[in-house]
Design an enzyme around this catalytic site. Structure first.
Site, short mmCIF file in Angstrom:
data_model
loop_
_atom_site.label_atom_id
_atom_site.label_comp_id
_atom_site.label_asym_id
_atom_site.label_seq_id
_atom_site.Cartn_x
_atom_site.Cartn_y
_atom_site.Cartn_z
N GLU A 1 15.41 -36.44 9.25
CA GLU A 1 16.03 -35.22 8.72
C GLU A 1 16.89 -34.58 9.79
O GLU A 1 16.90 -35.04 10.94
CB GLU A 1 14.95 -34.26 8.19
CG GLU A 1 13.94 -33.82 9.21
CD GLU A 1 12.77 -33.04 8.60
OE1 GLU A 1 12.22 -33.47 7.58
OE2 GLU A 1 12.40 -32.01 9.17
N HIS B 1 22.99 -21.01 20.48
CA HIS B 1 24.34 -21.18 20.95
C HIS B 1 24.78 -22.64 20.87
O HIS B 1 23.96 -23.53 21.02
CB HIS B 1 24.38 -20.72 22.40
CG HIS B 1 25.74 -20.41 22.87
ND1 HIS B 1 26.61 -21.38 23.25
CD2 HIS B 1 26.37 -19.23 23.01
CE1 HIS B 1 27.73 -20.79 23.61
NE2 HIS B 1 27.60 -19.49 23.49
#
Lengths: 384, 292
Positions: free
Chosen positions: B209, B248
């Site tokens: 996944e 980030h």
């Protein structure tokens, strides 16, 4: 669990990591008044949301005077800030931080994470910090360097010095500050600590100009001090309600309410819905510990969504979440709601037949399919 | 044959007396697994489910000859339980507990580095060799002995794929849930190495996944090792909303929180057959059988 910038900096300051002097404000008048408490020649106003990517989205503005600060705060407060890291509807700005705008010389990106393969604390750094770094690093990951950093010792100091020179910090490296940040990372069960930019002012001092912390939600049992933060997570009321009931629910834009057990099966189901030309109203993962009452709550939240036109039930029963448990949950939810949306069901695994019998006995408007793709196509058909 | 466990594996359960521990120990025994005892500090000397209880893992291993342990204790204590079993020298350790703190896993990983223990999990459905041994929380109604090896990051999806395989007459050698957490024990690569050497595994299914680096590492290993058995991969989350709250971009790129498309591309280039959806895995496996 996400901390806002202001909360992140307060926590870092407790570890003597230098941060710019700043104050939190919840109105434009307050923002203006706060300027008097900060000795600054110029100010910066920053929207306090938990998601990143604010700079590029207009959530960080410079202001020369207190009245300009008030004006920027007025524009931000109450607005929904949409960044690359929020959902499409964005996150509401309830507070801004007013800070001293610093003259910066060196600008780097610094982050602490746990290295997934070794489990050790990993320091990430890049020579170029700041807003534009976001886009640049997406294109070229090689600009980000990493170091497995142990606790403070003569050896790790030497390693850190070498690492810092690789990102362009050749003299007066902020070793003490980085070891202090590492300590904060470990003590508080952080899974992410970002300082971007981490910068040297023209006066020669290193400062975490921006900071973002993610705490490990699974470790909150040993951090009662963070309990009050749990309510402000940029989650919708629906998503928070679901979490209380052992259900991971993410609101999406579409009209097919999806009820699935397990994250992987949930992702697989949503992929198939999109492939068939439909759009899910949500992502759902019923956790293995959920009871039929928890499941009922999750299904009720979907029935309450005006956009939803059909419920797609895809369950592979196993262990303690057998199909009958889920069927009971659906039945409870339907018995308490006036909205009888059609249900397209695909049940497999433990007690699948029993689950189907429960749905039929309780007069749920259900159509049953043997395969996932069969159920998905039918749900998409009913929704369009 | 099978990987990691077989019908001779002697299993103890840490946390056997709890509600979930009792339930899954009982199920494992009914499935025919060789369960020999349980560990519950303070209850050593008593019996539960007609098995002896011990205060420590070391004690249990010395008295029963156990070589595998199932950790099924609440999350705040799971890290400690895993470290105890690793330090006692257990061979195979399976942890099904969800929500183990990541910094606790950091300590577990440190203990693993100085041991020969194979950790499966945490947040794993466990390991199942149909007809031989079940250590975990997965349903077994649809499992059949056979030649397909499955390594997976998702519990419910494994059950689904396994059921489809059995329905098509494709039994399984072993299914391993590597667990859904960022910090975990064995990954796809270790499973592939074992499947390669297991004479009874003829083809491998990887269920991946979005996020993490399992799929990327598996692709590199398959390519570099000239992996000889057919591999089918399903990577779910192609349409999951991207970048939401994942930190980030710099952190993201360093941690390799890759998209499904990137993972699929790398696996395909390593010669892996890609199943577009969960309903396509069996067909991809059948394709290999026809080719053979």
């Amino acid at each position: 669990m996400f901390l806002s910038e202001h909360q992140s900096k307060e926590l870092l300051a407790q570890y003597d990591v230098p941060v710019p002097s700043g104050r939190l404000a919840r109105s434009s008048e307050e923002a203006e008044a706060r300027c008097a408490e900060i000795s600054a020649r110029k100010y910066v106003v920053k929207a306090q949301i938990t998601a990143g990517g604010r700079g590029l989205a207009g959530g960080v503005k410079f202001a020369a005077t207190p009245s300009a600060v008030a004006e920027e705060a007025r524009k931000m407060l109450g607005s929904n800030l949409v960044t690359a890291q929020t959902s499409r509807s964005g996150e509401q700005v309830d507070a801004v931080s007013v800070e001293e705008a610093l003259e910066l010389e060196d600008n780097v990106f610094i982050a602490f994470v746990l290295d997934p393969s070794s489990g050790q604390v990993m320091l990430l750094g890049s020579a170029e910090g700041g807003v534009e770094f976001e886009q640049r690093s997406r294109m070229d990951p090689s600009t980000v360097k990493s170091l497995l950093l142990g606790p403070d010792s003569p050896e790790t100091r030497a390693e850190l010095t070498t690492f810092l020179s690789s990102i362009g910090i050749l003299r007066d490296g902020p070793l003490d500050i980085l070891f202090a940040a590492r300590q904060a990372f470990v003590d508080n069960d952080m899974v992410l600590l970002e300082m971007n930019p981490f910068a040297r002012t023209s006066a020669g001092n290193w400062v975490a100009v921006d900071a973002k912390i993610t705490l490990d939600g699974s470790a909150m049992f040993r951090h009662p001090e963070f309990e009050s933060l749990a309510d402000k997570q940029g989650l919708s009321a629906t998503e928070m309600e679901a979490q209380k009931n052992d259900i991971n629910l993410v609101r999406m834009e579409g009209n097919i309410g999806v009820v699935v057990n397990g994250a992987g099966l949930g992702l697989a189901t949503n992929d198939m819905v999109y492939d068939a030309g439909g759009t899910p109203a949500n992502f759902m993962d019923i956790r293995t510990t959920a009871t039929s009452f928890d499941i009922a709550k999750g299904v009720s939240l979907l029935l309450d969504q005006p956009k939803a036109r059909v419920i797609l039930l895809n369950v592979h029963g196993g262990g303690m979440t057998a199909c009958d448990t889920v069927a009971e949950g659906i039945s409870f939810a339907y018995s308490r709601s006036d909205r009888k949306l059609p249900v397209v069901a695909r049940l497999a695994g433990q007690n699948a037949e029993w689950g189907i019998r429960i749905l039929r006995d309780r007069k749920i408007p259900v159509e049953v399919f043997d395969t996932m793709s069969g159920a998905v196509s039918r749900a998409v058909e009913l929704a369009s | 044959m099978s990987i990691f466990v077989n019908s001779d594996t002697k299993v103890i359960v840490q946390g056997m007396t709890g509600r979930a521990g009792t339930f899954y120990t009982d199920q494992g025994m009914r499935y025919g697994g060789n369960y020999v005892g349980g560990v519950r500090p303070g209850k050593g000397g008593r019996r539960h489910l007609d098995l002896p209880l011990f205060d420590t893992v070391q004690d249990a291993m010395a008295r029963t000859g156990a070589d595998a342990s199932l950790v099924i204790v609440p999350a705040p204590f799971a890290g400690e339980a895993m470290v105890e079993a690793i330090q006692a020298g257990i061979g195979t350790l399976v942890c099904v507990t969800e929500r183990v703190p990541q910094h606790d896993m950091a300590r577990v990983k440190a203990a693993l580095r100085q041991s020969n223990t194979m950790l499966i999990g945490p947040n794993s459905q466990g390991i199942l060799s149909p007809g031989q041994c079940k250590i975990g929380v997965m349903p077994t109604v649809d499992a059949r002995p056979g030649n397909i090896g499955i390594a997976s990051r998702s519990a419910s999806l494994t059950s689904e794929i396994l059921a489809q395989c059995s329905r098509a007459g494709l039994g399984q050698s072993t299914t391993v849930g590597v667990g859904g957490d960022t910090l975990h024990g064995v990954g796809f690569v270790e499973c592939l190495k074992r499947f390669k050497d297991d004479p009874d595994t003829e083809a491998v299914v990887l269920i991946g996944e979005i996020g993490g680096t399992e799929e990327e590492e598996a692709a590199a290993y398959i390519l570099d090792s000239g992996f000889s058995k057919p591999v089918v991969a399903l990577v779910v989350g192609r349409h999951a909303p991207q970048g939401r709250r994942m930190g980030h971009a710099g952190t993201v790129s360093a941690l390799g929180l890759g998209s499904a498309a990137e993972k699929i591309d790398l696996l395909r280039r390593a010669g892996v057959a890609i199943a577009d959806t969960a309903d396509d895995v069996v067909q991809a496996l059948a394709g290999f059988q026809k080719a053979a």
